[in-house]
Design an enzyme around this catalytic site. Structure first.
Site, mmCIF file in Angstrom:
data_model
loop_
_atom_site.group_PDB
_atom_site.id
_atom_site.type_symbol
_atom_site.label_atom_id
_atom_site.label_comp_id
_atom_site.label_asym_id
_atom_site.label_seq_id
_atom_site.Cartn_x
_atom_site.Cartn_y
_atom_site.Cartn_z
ATOM 1 N N GLU A 126 -3.866 -41.308 26.957
ATOM 2 C CA GLU A 126 -4.704 -42.510 26.836
ATOM 3 C C GLU A 126 -6.195 -42.151 26.779
ATOM 4 O OE1 GLU A 126 -3.690 -45.411 29.798
ATOM 5 O OE2 GLU A 126 -1.729 -45.812 28.916
ATOM 6 N N GLU A 272 5.322 -44.973 27.069
ATOM 7 C CA GLU A 272 5.466 -45.544 28.410
ATOM 8 C C GLU A 272 5.790 -47.020 28.289
ATOM 9 O OE1 GLU A 272 2.095 -45.106 30.964
ATOM 10 O OE2 GLU A 272 1.995 -42.920 30.791
#
Length: 469
Positions: A126, A272
């Site tokens: 991220e 995720e």
């Protein structure tokens, strides 16, 4: 005869090539659901025990957030496919240094390959959500360097990518309006998509319906976020596509954003997804019932190969987050409660990642949810049980240095000075700090030293400040 014989050989060769392509294609497109194995806890089982637990969940894929040699060695000869990660802090240096990239791959990947089935290498986690914009612009050059290093070392089966959260989009509603943020669209996302397309890799997406639902539970239905909606659908006015759950909307928003930049065919991998099984008093819907419901339903969806409305029938490879509740993850309480397992290895709820167990076959009753609506009342922030006393002292000093008269009442002669103990004074300071700064992002965390309570710690003339919801 010779021509006929040669044609026969050619035909046989074509059959072999075709069968190889089919077998390798099916190997790449797997509907198996994997697990994210995070390590931010001081009470987690050993890597070898963790691998056994991963097997017990029937996971065929695992993603780790580094290249921990103990974990990679424990995964040898298991037939579990593995995704590893280059740490965020190395991206900038590797982006401009092929020699450093080669060294990193030689030290962190090659020693375990092929006995550990490393198949994916994510460059950072991220990045666009968690780092400064200088690192953003170094991301794709680092991905290219790592890919070159893998090729140079003969590691041709390893796909290179990076994980992105939903905040790479400036618009996600309706899904057909999915658009990457203007500050990253041209300089980061377009070259990234070009790289992924050229290398036939995946767009690794972190997609959590919990977050948009919990931020707007009035307008987003809980059953729609949990794949449980029976009487509600959403029709995208731009595409005409019909949605039955929030997850599909989120994934398709990214697919449309990629299409808008000229890359309609890049495959999506859910890096995720999950739902918290617990959290803080000021967090909604984080409970075992909802976590079990979401995770069981998302596994059912992902293993059914149903795809999304924008890509029906297309496999979405995936990793559920996460293996354990990790007690050292920073942030709100939900961050420490995404696990399928407690740190002692026991299941928080029954789950089978193979998708072979039907939802109705889970027999153990789930505890009824108690926080599906926002808590209304006062909350205080106090020192957590078992907190390190020296660390509490440092946190007390920090809290008292912030804001306006944060700790005046715990000074000598103040109404909350007695009992004269660092823990007591810190509890007051934490509550006072949080009451002042919650509206601007202040949290009741203090590096794990604080916890929320709905029991008023005030006594006599000593009144603890509170947050009122």
């Amino acid at each position: 005869m010779v021509a006929s014989k040669n044609m026969g050989h050619l035909f046989f060769l074509l059959l072999l090539i075709l069968s190889f392509l089919i077998s390798t294609s099916s190997a790449k497109f797997t509907s198996k659901v994997g697990i994210n194995y995070g390590q931010l806890g001081n009470n987690l089982p050993s890597p070898s025990k963790s691998v056994e637990l991963i097997k017990s969940l029937k996971a065929k894929l695992v993603k780790i957030y580094d290249t921990n040699p103990k974990i990679l060695n424990s995964l040898k000869h298991t037939n579990i496919k593995v995704s590893i990660m280059l740490p965020n802090q190395l991206i900038s240096n590797i982006s401009s240094n092929q020699t450093l990239s080669d060294l990193w791959v030689r030290s962190n990947v090659q020693p375990f390959y092929p006995h550990t089935k490393i198949r994916y290498l994510l460059v950072g986690n991220e990045i666009i959500s968690s780092t400064d914009n200088k690192t953003w612009y170094n991301l794709v050059p680092a991905m290219r360097k790592i890919k070159s290093s893998l090729k140079a070392h003969g590691l041709h089966k390893v796909k290179v990518g990076t994980s992105c959260a939903m905040d790479v989009l400036e618009s996600s509603y309706p899904p057909s309006n999915g658009t990457f943020r203007a500050d990253i669209s041209g300089r980061v996302m377009k070259p990234m998509l070009q790289f992924l397309n050229k290398t036939r890799s995946f767009f690794f997406l972190d997609a959590y319906p919990y977050f948009p639902w919990s931020s707007d539970p009035t307008n987003i239905r809980l059953d729609y976020a949990l794949f449980e909606s029976k009487d509600f659908t959403y029709t995208d006015p731009g595409s005409g596509l019909v949605y039955t759950n929030l997850f599909d909307q989120m994934v398709d928003a990214v697919i449309f954003a990629m299409r808008r930049l000229g890359y309609p065919g890049i495959r999506v991998w859910i890096a995720e997804t999950g739902w918290p099984n617990g959290g803080d008093y000021d967090q909604i819907g984080c409970n075992i019932y909802n976590a079990a419901t979401y995770n069981r339903n998302v596994v059912k969806k992902l293993t059914s190969e149903s795809g999304t409305p924008a890509r029906p029938g297309k496999v979405l490879p995936s990793f559920i987050f996460s293996l354990y509740n990790e007690n050292q993850k920073p942030g709100p309480g939900t961050e420490r409660h995404f696990g399928l397992l407690y740190p002692n290895g026991s299941k928080i709820f029954e789950i089978d990642l193979s998708g072979e167990t039907q939802v109705w076959e889970y027999k153990k009753p789930l505890p009824k949810p108690t926080n599906d609506e926002k808590y209304k009342g006062k909350i205080w922030c106090v020192v957590a049980r078992g907190a390190n006393s020296s660390e509490v002292g440092a946190a007390l000093s920090y809290a008292c240095s912030q804001g306006n008269k944060t700790c005046d009442p715990v000074q000598p002669g103040g109404k909350c000075y007695k009992p004269d103990s660092p823990t007591w004074h810190a509890s007051y300071a934490f509550s006072s700090y949080w009451a002042q700064f919650k509206k601007v992002g202040g949290t009741c965390y203090f590096n794990g030293l604080a916890t929320q309570t709905i029991k008023d710690p005030s006594y006599g003339s000593c009144k603890f400040p509170s947050v009122t919801l």
